[in-house]
Structure formats: C-alpha cells, structure tokens
Design a protein around this motif. Structure first.
Motif, short mmCIF file in Angstrom:
data_model
loop_
_atom_site.label_atom_id
_atom_site.label_comp_id
_atom_site.label_asym_id
_atom_site.label_seq_id
_atom_site.Cartn_x
_atom_site.Cartn_y
_atom_site.Cartn_z
N TYR A 97 0.78 -1.27 0.05
CA TYR A 97 0.02 0.06 -0.07
C TYR A 97 0.86 1.25 -0.13
O TYR A 97 0.29 2.13 -0.74
CB TYR A 97 -0.94 -0.21 1.06
CG TYR A 97 -2.37 -0.41 0.90
CD1 TYR A 97 -3.24 0.24 -0.02
CD2 TYR A 97 -2.66 -1.79 1.36
CE1 TYR A 97 -4.36 -0.18 -0.10
CE2 TYR A 97 -3.98 -2.11 0.96
CZ TYR A 97 -4.91 -1.52 0.10
OH TYR A 97 -6.07 -1.94 -0.23
N THR A 125 1.75 0.44 -10.79
CA THR A 125 0.95 0.72 -9.49
C THR A 125 -0.51 -0.03 -9.82
O THR A 125 -0.81 -0.47 -8.86
CB THR A 125 0.53 2.26 -9.25
OG1 THR A 125 -0.12 2.30 -8.25
CG2 THR A 125 -0.40 2.69 -10.34
N SER A 126 -0.95 -0.31 -10.98
CA SER A 126 -1.90 -1.26 -11.40
C SER A 126 -1.72 -2.58 -10.91
O SER A 126 -2.63 -3.46 -10.28
CB SER A 126 -2.51 -1.13 -12.80
OG SER A 126 -1.54 -1.58 -13.77
N VAL A 136 1.27 5.89 -7.43
CA VAL A 136 0.01 6.79 -7.78
C VAL A 136 0.21 8.29 -7.65
O VAL A 136 -0.20 8.94 -8.61
CB VAL A 136 -1.26 6.29 -6.80
CG1 VAL A 136 -2.41 7.45 -7.04
CG2 VAL A 136 -1.75 4.83 -7.15
N GLN A 145 4.66 4.01 -14.69
CA GLN A 145 4.26 3.92 -13.28
C GLN A 145 2.79 3.69 -13.13
O GLN A 145 2.46 3.07 -12.10
CB GLN A 145 4.38 5.35 -12.57
CG GLN A 145 6.05 5.59 -12.34
CD GLN A 145 6.30 7.16 -12.28
OE1 GLN A 145 5.41 8.20 -12.38
NE2 GLN A 145 7.53 7.43 -12.06
N LEU A 146 2.04 3.92 -14.16
CA LEU A 146 0.48 3.59 -14.09
C LEU A 146 0.59 2.11 -14.17
O LEU A 146 -0.51 1.25 -13.68
CB LEU A 146 -0.14 4.15 -15.24
CG LEU A 146 -1.75 3.99 -15.19
CD1 LEU A 146 -2.05 4.56 -14.10
CD2 LEU A 146 -2.23 4.81 -16.35
N MET A 183 -1.80 -2.89 -7.09
CA MET A 183 -3.31 -3.09 -6.59
C MET A 183 -3.79 -4.46 -7.12
O MET A 183 -4.56 -5.02 -6.04
CB MET A 183 -4.05 -1.90 -7.26
CG MET A 183 -5.40 -1.99 -6.73
SD MET A 183 -5.61 -2.00 -4.97
CE MET A 183 -4.88 -0.22 -4.41
N SER A 240 -6.11 3.04 -9.69
CA SER A 240 -4.77 3.76 -9.64
C SER A 240 -4.50 5.15 -10.35
O SER A 240 -3.61 5.65 -10.45
CB SER A 240 -3.58 2.61 -10.30
OG SER A 240 -3.82 1.43 -9.68
N CYS A 241 -5.61 5.61 -10.90
CA CYS A 241 -5.49 6.93 -11.44
C CYS A 241 -5.94 8.01 -10.59
O CYS A 241 -6.25 9.26 -10.81
CB CYS A 241 -6.45 6.82 -12.87
SG CYS A 241 -6.12 5.90 -14.25
N ALA A 258 -8.02 -2.36 -11.59
CA ALA A 258 -6.97 -1.92 -10.75
C ALA A 258 -6.43 -0.67 -11.41
O ALA A 258 -5.69 0.25 -10.64
CB ALA A 258 -6.02 -2.93 -10.60
N ILE A 259 -6.28 -0.58 -12.77
CA ILE A 259 -5.86 0.61 -13.56
C ILE A 259 -6.62 2.00 -13.22
O ILE A 259 -6.21 2.73 -12.80
CB ILE A 259 -5.62 0.44 -14.94
CG1 ILE A 259 -4.62 -0.69 -15.32
CG2 ILE A 259 -5.63 1.70 -15.57
CD1 ILE A 259 -4.77 -1.05 -16.86
N TRP A 261 2.13 1.59 -3.53
CA TRP A 261 1.01 2.05 -4.42
C TRP A 261 0.55 3.20 -4.32
O TRP A 261 0.43 4.04 -5.21
CB TRP A 261 -0.19 1.02 -3.99
CG TRP A 261 -1.51 1.27 -4.74
CD1 TRP A 261 -1.55 1.13 -6.13
CD2 TRP A 261 -2.39 2.25 -4.40
NE1 TRP A 261 -2.77 1.47 -6.52
CE2 TRP A 261 -3.42 2.22 -5.58
CE3 TRP A 261 -2.83 3.09 -3.20
CZ2 TRP A 261 -4.40 2.92 -5.69
CZ3 TRP A 261 -4.02 3.62 -3.35
CH2 TRP A 261 -4.86 3.79 -4.28
#
Length: 459
Positions: free
Chosen positions: A100, A309-310, A107, A305-306, A313, A342-343, A338-339, A103
């Motif tokens: 977390y 991070t997805s 994010v 990075q997107l 998650m 993560s936005c 998850a994407i 993440w």
C-alpha cells in the motif's frame, strides 16, 4: 504465514508477453522522467555543482537495492514482487504495508509526471490552463494501459527509445560545446564559481540525495514486471545487470555537462534545465525539440508508473487486502479495474493544477516520496530476512546472489533510513514524514482491525 506457492498461485492470470528488452525499457521509462528533466533543477538548487556527488550517492543506493531485489526476484518472479517477499519472509502485515505504501507513492508519482506535462506544454501554449493538458494526456495513457500488456510494452519501448536517443544526442552536443566550442561563458569553471563546488555545504549535497533517490524511482519496476516476463530468470537477470549502469551514465554525464553550460544558480524550476541548455547553445529549434523530448519523458514515466501501480493493486486484491473486483482481469489479461483506481493521482494532480499550479509539482513530489523511500528501505530489510530463511530451510542454490552480504545490505538500509529522516529537516520536503508516518499508522490500524485474521498462526 502463507507459503510462497500460495502467494504465486493467487496472482496467476496475467499474460507473459514482456521481453527482457521491454522490461529494461519499462524501468528506464519510469526512472528517466521528471526526476531527471525537471527534478534535477531542485537538486541543483540544493547542492549546486556537488549535485554530481548527490546523484552518485543515490546511484550507490540504487545499485545496492537492485542487487538485493535481483536475488529475490530471480528466486521468485511474481508481480507482487517486494510486497509478496515482505509478506512471506517477514510477516503478512509487512507485505500489506509495503504494497500500500508503494502503491500510494507511485499513484502520486503518476500525478507528478502529468503535472510536469502541463508545465512542458506551457512552453508552447503559455495561455492555456495546465489542467487541460493533464486531462488530455491522462486519457490517452489510460487507454494504452487498458488495452493489453503487449501494447503497453510496445508503446513504452518507443517512448524510452526516444528518450535514450535524445539523451545520447544531448551528451554528444554538450560534449562538443564544452570541449570544442571554446566559448568563455561555457566550461567547468562554473563548478567552482558562485560559491564553489559545495555552495550550500555538505548538508546541501546530502539534501540533493533526496531528489536523486526520487529520480531513480521506478528501477524496481523490473521486479514488478517479472510476473509478465516470457522467460523471467533470463530476462530479469539481464535487465538488472544493464539498467543501473545505463541510468548512472545517463544521469551523471548529462548533469556534468549541464552544469558546465548553465551556471547552477540559474537552473530554474519553471522549465527544464535541459531546455535552458539548448537556449544557451543557440541551435535553431533545439529548445523546442528538447521540450518535446522532456514531454515524451514525462509521458513515458507516467505510462510505466501507471502499469506498476495497477499491478501492485492487483496483487493486493488477490491477497485479500483490497476489493476482489480490483483483482479481476479482462479478456486480454489486463487488470482494468486496478488501473482505474490507480488513476487517483491524476485526479489529485488535476485539483492541484487548478488550485495551486505553481506549487503543485513540489507538493506532489514531497508527498509521494515517503512511500517510495519506505519501500526501498523495506527491500533491504526483507533481503536480510530472505537470506536467513533461505539458508535455514536449505533451499536450492540461488541463481543470482547479492554481493557483500550482509554488510552492503545493511549499508543500503542505513543510507535509505538516513535520507528518509533528512526530509523532515528540509522546508521543501517537510511534508514527506508529516504525511507519510500518519499514513503508515493508518495502514497498521486498518490491518489490525480488518485483516489480522488473515495472518493465522501456522500458515
């Protein structure tokens, strides 16, 4: 505590389409972004010419981190990566915290990159609102990530190649100007002018390490991408060995030449110092070309990075630490939900760019730093536990071994902890610990009340 086979089994379903070359580009794509093209201006402001030493110290920490991470990743290639390693080798709560914290950091880093996109577009369209560019480019990259991992890998490969070609060209042009142009206003005398090599003392040089670490953030994406690699052991081993060297060369050479061309006290933060270099050199149209390159760099880092991070998650969801819907895959094996969640960093960036456009970049960087630095620190700690368990259980010989264990692992942990504590004593990054520590405390409370039952004794 769950066995690693259980952790690995619950994260199945992702498509293994990434090649070793694409994995290298994902890491480079994330690490060569705003941290180099814009963040270097902050570091130069702190350290002056000694920023070269700041980035060298940051590179040492990154090299040690990659050694530890390579050993664990080759043994266990999985998208949960260092979060899964912390869960298995330390305790489930440690995996929960690391996942977390990382993440949240990435994010916000996504939001920072897209904030920089607004700044770069302002070079061409100074009257347009930054939030407009944030929205347009965010939509495009979200669509790329949601299509398929193969499409993502191809786009990131192209983005990263543009950056690498541009940096090599910058190094060649800069070297010619510094060594061959014989201009009295350009040269290494800038290193000692305006207060000397350490204009703000050793403290300024050490504070510069904070930005250097943040600049190298996303190197660890190699480990996260392992779960979607075609041949994990070969791809990861090759990627770890080449990525750090390339990044160190790119960062140190470009900064060394930049400081010889632009006096350090003139490296502002309203535009990239790389663009300033081209304006000083005076090559027709070069500043516009380089502004395009730094724009691509920010988009590339955001894209990378997107993706990372997805996947983190996705790992949290499959571990039961986030809603089950976030662990579902579409027909192409992409965790689109998850994407979507993560936005959130993009949403934060949109708000800050409307509310405080001049301060938004520093604020996003400051708040995002905690999770990234905490994760790096925990990688070193996890490696100590990993090696002890691996030896105690008499497991198979490691295909890749971290050199200098345990001394260098301990050195990396000590340096990371020192950098993290330093943020509290700097005005620009004072928010890092003030927001990060309460966030960590909140995560511990959430785990204690809702997820403690998942860490049942004997598992």
């Amino acid at each position: 505590m769950p066995s690693f086979e259980e952790i690995q089994q619950r994260e199945t379903g992702l498509q293994q389409h990434l090649s070793g070359a694409q994995i290298v580009m994902i890491a480079i794509g994330g690490a060569i972004g705003t941290g180099l093209f814009m963040g270097s201006a902050f570091a130069i402001g702190f350290a002056g010419p000694s920023v070269l030493l700041s980035y060298a110290i940051g590179a040492l920490i990154a090299l040690l981190l990659m050694g530890c991470l390579a050993e664990m990743t080759v043994a266990h290639p999985i998208s949960g990566s260092f979060g899964a390693y912390a869960e298995h080798y330390i305790a489930p709560w440690a995996g929960f915290l690391v996942r977390y914290a990382y993440w949240a950091a990435v994010v916000l880093a996504v939001g920072m990159e897209v904030t920089a996109v607004g700044l770069y577009m302002g070079y061409w369209f100074p009257e347009s609102p930054r939030w407009l560019w944030v929205a347009v480019f965010s939509a495009a990259l979200i669509a790329v990530n949601a299509s398929s991992v193969k499409a993502f890998g191809q786009v990131e490969y192209v983005f990263s190649m543009v950056k690498i070609v541009a940096i090599v060209a910058f190094i060649l042009i800069g070297a010619y100007v510094v060594f061959g142009a014989q201009r009295p206003d350009i040269g290494f005398h800038h290193y000692t002018a305006q207060g000397g090599f350490f204009p703000n003392g050793l403290w300024g040089c050490w504070v510069g390490v904070i930005v250097a670490i943040f600049s190298y953030l996303s190197l660890e994406a190699i480990a996260v991408a392992a779960g979607e690699a075609r041949d994990p052991q070969q791809a990861i081993t090759s990627a770890f060995r080449t990525t750090v060297l390339r990044l160190v060369l790119f960062y140190l050479l470009t900064l060394a030449l930049m400081l010889a061309i632009v006096p350090w006290h003139q490296a502002g933060t309203d535009r990239s110092p790389f663009v300033q270099v081209m304006e000083i050199i005076g090559i027709p149209g070069a500043a516009h070309v380089l502004n395009f390159v730094v724009l691509v760099a920010a988009l590339s880092a955001m894209n990378s990075q997107l993706y990372v991070t997805s996947r983190m998650m996705f790992s949290l969801s499959r571990g039961g630490y986030a809603p089950k819907a976030l662990g579902r895959l579409n027909a192409r094996g992409v965790p689109t939900r998850a994407i979507a969640v993560s936005c959130m960093g993009i949403a934060v960036a949109m708000v800050l760019n409307v509310w405080q456009p001049q301060k938004s970049l520093v604020w996003m960087m400051s708040i995002a730093m905690f999770g990234a630095m905490f994760t790096w620190f925990m990688v070193f700690v996890t490696h100590l536990f990993f090696r002890a368990r691996w030896k105690a259980e008499g497991s198979r010989p490691l295909a890749f071994r971290m050199w200098g264990f345990p001394a260098l692992t301990l050195l990396g942990a000590a340096l990371m902890l020192g950098v993290l504590v330093t943020t509290y004593f700097t005005e620009e990054f004072h928010l890092t610990l003030l927001t990060g520590v309460p966030f960590l405390g909140l995560l511990l409370l959430i785990y204690a009340f809702w997820f403690r039952r998942r860490a049942r004794p004997g598992r």
